[in-house]
Motif scaffolding. Structure first.
Motif, PDB file in Angstrom:
ATOM      1  N   TYR A   1       0.865  -1.181   0.000  1.00  0.00           N
ATOM      2  CA  TYR A   1       0.000   0.000   0.000  1.00  0.00           C
ATOM      3  C   TYR A   1       0.904   1.234   0.000  1.00  0.00           C
ATOM      4  O   TYR A   1       2.020   1.204   0.517  1.00  0.00           O
ATOM      5  CB  TYR A   1      -0.869   0.048   1.257  1.00  0.00           C
ATOM      6  CG  TYR A   1      -1.991  -0.960   1.321  1.00  0.00           C
ATOM      7  CD1 TYR A   1      -3.205  -0.724   0.693  1.00  0.00           C
ATOM      8  CD2 TYR A   1      -1.848  -2.140   2.053  1.00  0.00           C
ATOM      9  CE1 TYR A   1      -4.247  -1.630   0.770  1.00  0.00           C
ATOM     10  CE2 TYR A   1      -2.876  -3.053   2.137  1.00  0.00           C
ATOM     11  CZ  TYR A   1      -4.078  -2.795   1.500  1.00  0.00           C
ATOM     12  OH  TYR A   1      -5.100  -3.693   1.579  1.00  0.00           O
ATOM     13  N   GLU A   2       0.397   2.305  -0.553  1.00  0.00           N
ATOM     14  CA  GLU A   2       1.095   3.580  -0.423  1.00  0.00           C
ATOM     15  C   GLU A   2       0.864   4.110   0.985  1.00  0.00           C
ATOM     16  O   GLU A   2      -0.227   3.967   1.540  1.00  0.00           O
ATOM     17  CB  GLU A   2       0.587   4.589  -1.453  1.00  0.00           C
ATOM     18  CG  GLU A   2       0.813   4.188  -2.905  1.00  0.00           C
ATOM     19  CD  GLU A   2       2.280   4.116  -3.273  1.00  0.00           C
ATOM     20  OE1 GLU A   2       3.079   4.863  -2.654  1.00  0.00           O
ATOM     21  OE2 GLU A   2       2.633   3.309  -4.158  1.00  0.00           O
ATOM     22  N   ARG A   3       1.892   4.694   1.569  1.00  0.00           N
ATOM     23  CA  ARG A   3       1.774   5.315   2.885  1.00  0.00           C
ATOM     24  C   ARG A   3       1.677   6.828   2.718  1.00  0.00           C
ATOM     25  O   ARG A   3       2.453   7.424   1.977  1.00  0.00           O
ATOM     26  CB  ARG A   3       2.979   4.975   3.740  1.00  0.00           C
ATOM     27  CG  ARG A   3       2.785   3.830   4.713  1.00  0.00           C
ATOM     28  CD  ARG A   3       2.635   2.504   4.058  1.00  0.00           C
ATOM     29  NE  ARG A   3       2.580   1.412   5.053  1.00  0.00           N
ATOM     30  CZ  ARG A   3       2.408   0.161   4.721  1.00  0.00           C
ATOM     31  NH1 ARG A   3       2.264  -0.192   3.439  1.00  0.00           N
ATOM     32  NH2 ARG A   3       2.360  -0.776   5.658  1.00  0.00           N
TER      33      ARG A   3
ATOM     34  N   VAL B   1       0.032   6.586   7.467  1.00  0.00           N
ATOM     35  CA  VAL B   1      -0.941   5.493   7.420  1.00  0.00           C
ATOM     36  C   VAL B   1      -1.025   4.931   6.007  1.00  0.00           C
ATOM     37  O   VAL B   1      -0.514   5.499   5.049  1.00  0.00           O
ATOM     38  CB  VAL B   1      -2.348   5.975   7.868  1.00  0.00           C
ATOM     39  CG1 VAL B   1      -2.318   6.480   9.292  1.00  0.00           C
ATOM     40  CG2 VAL B   1      -2.867   7.054   6.919  1.00  0.00           C
ATOM     41  N   ILE B   2      -1.709   3.779   5.909  1.00  0.00           N
ATOM     42  CA  ILE B   2      -1.941   3.144   4.614  1.00  0.00           C
ATOM     43  C   ILE B   2      -3.073   3.855   3.884  1.00  0.00           C
ATOM     44  O   ILE B   2      -4.100   4.193   4.484  1.00  0.00           O
ATOM     45  CB  ILE B   2      -2.303   1.654   4.824  1.00  0.00           C
ATOM     46  CG1 ILE B   2      -1.054   0.862   5.230  1.00  0.00           C
ATOM     47  CG2 ILE B   2      -2.929   1.048   3.582  1.00  0.00           C
ATOM     48  CD1 ILE B   2      -1.371  -0.560   5.651  1.00  0.00           C
ATOM     49  N   ASP B   3      -2.906   4.077   2.597  1.00  0.00           N
ATOM     50  CA  ASP B   3      -4.004   4.533   1.746  1.00  0.00           C
ATOM     51  C   ASP B   3      -4.702   3.283   1.221  1.00  0.00           C
ATOM     52  O   ASP B   3      -4.145   2.546   0.406  1.00  0.00           O
ATOM     53  CB  ASP B   3      -3.465   5.356   0.583  1.00  0.00           C
ATOM     54  CG  ASP B   3      -4.581   5.900  -0.314  1.00  0.00           C
ATOM     55  OD1 ASP B   3      -5.733   5.424  -0.188  1.00  0.00           O
ATOM     56  OD2 ASP B   3      -4.297   6.774  -1.142  1.00  0.00           O
ATOM     57  N   PRO B   4      -5.941   2.988   1.706  1.00  0.00           N
ATOM     58  CA  PRO B   4      -6.588   1.709   1.384  1.00  0.00           C
ATOM     59  C   PRO B   4      -6.909   1.508  -0.088  1.00  0.00           C
ATOM     60  O   PRO B   4      -7.191   0.392  -0.516  1.00  0.00           O
ATOM     61  CB  PRO B   4      -7.876   1.742   2.231  1.00  0.00           C
ATOM     62  CG  PRO B   4      -8.111   3.175   2.533  1.00  0.00           C
ATOM     63  CD  PRO B   4      -6.771   3.805   2.617  1.00  0.00           C
ATOM     64  N   GLU B   5      -6.862   2.575  -0.873  1.00  0.00           N
ATOM     65  CA  GLU B   5      -7.187   2.455  -2.299  1.00  0.00           C
ATOM     66  C   GLU B   5      -5.960   2.169  -3.161  1.00  0.00           C
ATOM     67  O   GLU B   5      -6.067   2.076  -4.382  1.00  0.00           O
ATOM     68  CB  GLU B   5      -7.848   3.755  -2.782  1.00  0.00           C
ATOM     69  CG  GLU B   5      -9.100   4.151  -2.023  1.00  0.00           C
ATOM     70  CD  GLU B   5     -10.222   3.128  -2.167  1.00  0.00           C
ATOM     71  OE1 GLU B   5     -10.311   2.494  -3.237  1.00  0.00           O
ATOM     72  OE2 GLU B   5     -10.981   2.958  -1.200  1.00  0.00           O
ATOM     73  N   THR B   6      -4.797   2.028  -2.542  1.00  0.00           N
ATOM     74  CA  THR B   6      -3.564   1.989  -3.344  1.00  0.00           C
ATOM     75  C   THR B   6      -2.866   0.636  -3.345  1.00  0.00           C
ATOM     76  O   THR B   6      -1.704   0.544  -3.744  1.00  0.00           O
ATOM     77  CB  THR B   6      -2.570   3.044  -2.827  1.00  0.00           C
ATOM     78  OG1 THR B   6      -2.220   2.744  -1.467  1.00  0.00           O
ATOM     79  CG2 THR B   6      -3.161   4.439  -2.919  1.00  0.00           C
ATOM     80  N   PHE B   7      -3.557  -0.423  -2.902  1.00  0.00           N
ATOM     81  CA  PHE B   7      -2.856  -1.721  -2.878  1.00  0.00           C
ATOM     82  C   PHE B   7      -2.485  -2.151  -4.295  1.00  0.00           C
ATOM     83  O   PHE B   7      -3.283  -2.045  -5.228  1.00  0.00           O
ATOM     84  CB  PHE B   7      -3.719  -2.810  -2.230  1.00  0.00           C
ATOM     85  CG  PHE B   7      -3.028  -4.151  -2.233  1.00  0.00           C
ATOM     86  CD1 PHE B   7      -2.058  -4.439  -1.290  1.00  0.00           C
ATOM     87  CD2 PHE B   7      -3.326  -5.103  -3.200  1.00  0.00           C
ATOM     88  CE1 PHE B   7      -1.393  -5.664  -1.307  1.00  0.00           C
ATOM     89  CE2 PHE B   7      -2.673  -6.329  -3.218  1.00  0.00           C
ATOM     90  CZ  PHE B   7      -1.704  -6.604  -2.265  1.00  0.00           C
ATOM     91  N   HIS B   8      -1.269  -2.632  -4.436  1.00  0.00           N
ATOM     92  CA  HIS B   8      -0.811  -3.141  -5.722  1.00  0.00           C
ATOM     93  C   HIS B   8       0.255  -4.203  -5.483  1.00  0.00           C
ATOM     94  O   HIS B   8       0.945  -4.199  -4.450  1.00  0.00           O
ATOM     95  CB  HIS B   8      -0.234  -2.004  -6.575  1.00  0.00           C
ATOM     96  CG  HIS B   8       0.903  -1.271  -5.913  1.00  0.00           C
ATOM     97  ND1 HIS B   8       0.717  -0.351  -4.900  1.00  0.00           N
ATOM     98  CD2 HIS B   8       2.251  -1.324  -6.119  1.00  0.00           C
ATOM     99  CE1 HIS B   8       1.870   0.133  -4.503  1.00  0.00           C
ATOM    100  NE2 HIS B   8       2.838  -0.454  -5.221  1.00  0.00           N
TER     101      HIS B   8
END
Length: 465
Positions: free
Chosen positions: A35-37, A46-53
């Motif tokens: 995730y992008e922080r 924090v984690i950006d929940p829309e950025t998982f890759h």
């Protein structure tokens, strides 16, 4: 006929090494992801929940585990020094004979009423651990075992007074800055909101836990052979009985040592609550406790130094366990599978009925805690995902924080990677398998009670958000 040898459970360090090797194997199997922080409004990363890759695989070389392990020791250095210094200070207090005399006096005056001390002491540790981590009291554990044995219980009861009392205080998240407040800030909730329901949860878990512990304590007092620690404690009791200090009366010096001990505990609690102390300041308090208690006992500077080193030596095993336990999360981070695991688990929540979503979120946090034992670290990892997820599945964000608190806290008392648990078991020489004989059933009760309380939070729409 040859005698069949009993199978021995491996040493705790061996168990941890096996877990580390399993984590290494998973880095070769599970796809790497990230995730992008980003920094939120409060400045917390924090984690950006829309950025998982998914990212390029980064399997961990088994030959590198001790390099990662040394990094884990570095990160746990302050906690390790705290443990060494606390063990040193309590050895000086023990050598003064003050605790033995006090225990002997208390035992004589409380015959047939010892069971009252269990809920009183667990309540004290529970209250303290609403703001402190249980690992603060690793150095207290041998003392509590001595008290427990002197009162006719077993060493598990002594360790449990700290572990279980602390578990209730820490895991219900009543006032904890490093868990509840961090989680609420990430979720966009007012600090300390939802306090009344968390206090209710504290009371429920306190009652349930003490009913279990007192029942166990009275059982092993009546039939000591029913204790998993029976054979080991027989030796300890002989050693305890061999000390004349238990029959020695209190005097002015001994009272001064005891007052010094309680004053130090008061300073630690005040510093943690009012002054926002970290482990460094607490460790320093134990150094001062060693010096002042040694002088109060009438020891020379050389005697104080000698007992200080002896006490620190006794805690080396616990320090090694704590440092190695940090290696597990280090391996998962190095293999870039931590975020992948979190992403997969959170996706399962939508498959469950509405009333079960809260309990399932609680259980998912238990699973996450197996990999991320740091409370603030877990909050930063899961709350950016669980807070918006709660919005989409019809759970209040306050309920999501409660699920995090329960999941982050209670399983720390069965996990062999938990620094608080393994530190106290190491300090008291209680084998992990013996602890689990006692603890397995209680943990199941905790999960059931926590699930019911999570359903209650959903029913009342625990707010404010």
């Amino acid at each position: 006929m040859e005698k069949v040898k009993k199978k021995k459970v491996p040493h705790t360090l061996v168990i941890l090494l096996v877990i580390i090797l399993c984590a290494v194997a998973l880095t070769w199997i599970i796809p790497a992801g990230a995730y992008e922080r980003v920094k939120n409004a409060q400045g917390v990363k924090v984690i950006d929940p829309e950025t998982f890759h998914y990212v390029e695989k980064s399997p961990v070389n088994p030959l590198k585990i001790f390099n990662i392990g040394l990094d884990g020791f570095n990160k746990a250095a302050t906690l390790i020094f705290l443990i060494l210094f606390s063990g040193a200070s309590f050895n000086i207090i023990t050598m003064s004979g003050a605790l033995q005399s006090l225990i002997g006096a208390v035992s004589k005056k409380t015959k047939s009423k010892e069971y009252l001390f269990i809920p009183i002491l667990t309540f004290i540790f529970g209250l303290i651990c609403t703001t402190q981590g249980v690992n603060t009291f690793i150095g207290f554990a041998p003392i509590m075992v001595m008290i427990s044995l002197a009162m006719g219980f077993d060493s598990i009861v002594g360790a449990s007074i700290i572990l279980l009392g602390g578990a209730v205080g820490f895991s219900t998240g009543t006032l904890n800055v490093s868990t509840t407040i961090v989680a609420q800030e990430i979720a966009g909730l007012p600090p300390y909101s939802g306090l009344s329901y968390r206090a209710f949860c504290f009371l429920v878990f306190y009652i349930v836990t003490n009913l279990y512990l007192v029942k166990y304590a009275l059982k092993v007092k009546k039939n000591p052979e029913l204790s998993p620690m029976y054979e080991i404690d027989k030796i300890r009791i002989k050693d305890t009985d061999s000390h004349d200090e238990f029959n020695s009366p209190m005097n002015a010096r001994k009272w001064l040592v005891i007052l010094t001990l309680f004053a130090a505990l008061g300073v630690i609690v005040y510093g943690g609550v009012k002054l926002k102390w970290k482990l460094e300041e607490t460790a320093v308090v134990f150094v001062w406790l060693s010096i002042i208690a040694g002088l109060a006992a009438g020891f020379s500077p050389s005697e104080i130094a000698k007992y200080f080193v002896e006490g620190a030596k006794k805690m080396v095993g616990a320090a090694l366990i704590i440092g190695l336990a940090r290696t597990v999360s280090g391996v998962l981070d190095a293999g870039k599978i931590m975020d992948t695991s979190i992403h997969a688990m959170t996706g399962w929540l939508n498959f469950f009925p509405h009333l079960l979503k809260g309990p399932v979120m609680f259980i998912v946090n238990i699973i996450v805690n197996m990999f991320i034992t740091s409370g603030s670290g877990q909050a930063a990892a899961v709350m950016p995902i669980f807070a918006p997820l709660a919005d989409t599945i019809g759970i209040t964000r306050q309920s999501a924080v409660l699920a995090f608190n329960f999941g982050d806290g209670f399983c720390n008392y069965i996990l062999p990677t938990s620094t608080a648990l393994m530190g106290i078991l190491g300090a008291t020489d209680i084998p992990y398998d013996k602890w689990m004989i006692f603890m397995g059933k209680l943990f199941g009760i905790w999960v059931l009670v926590g699930s019911i309380l999570m359903i209650g939070a959903q029913v009342i729409h625990l707010g404010p958000m």
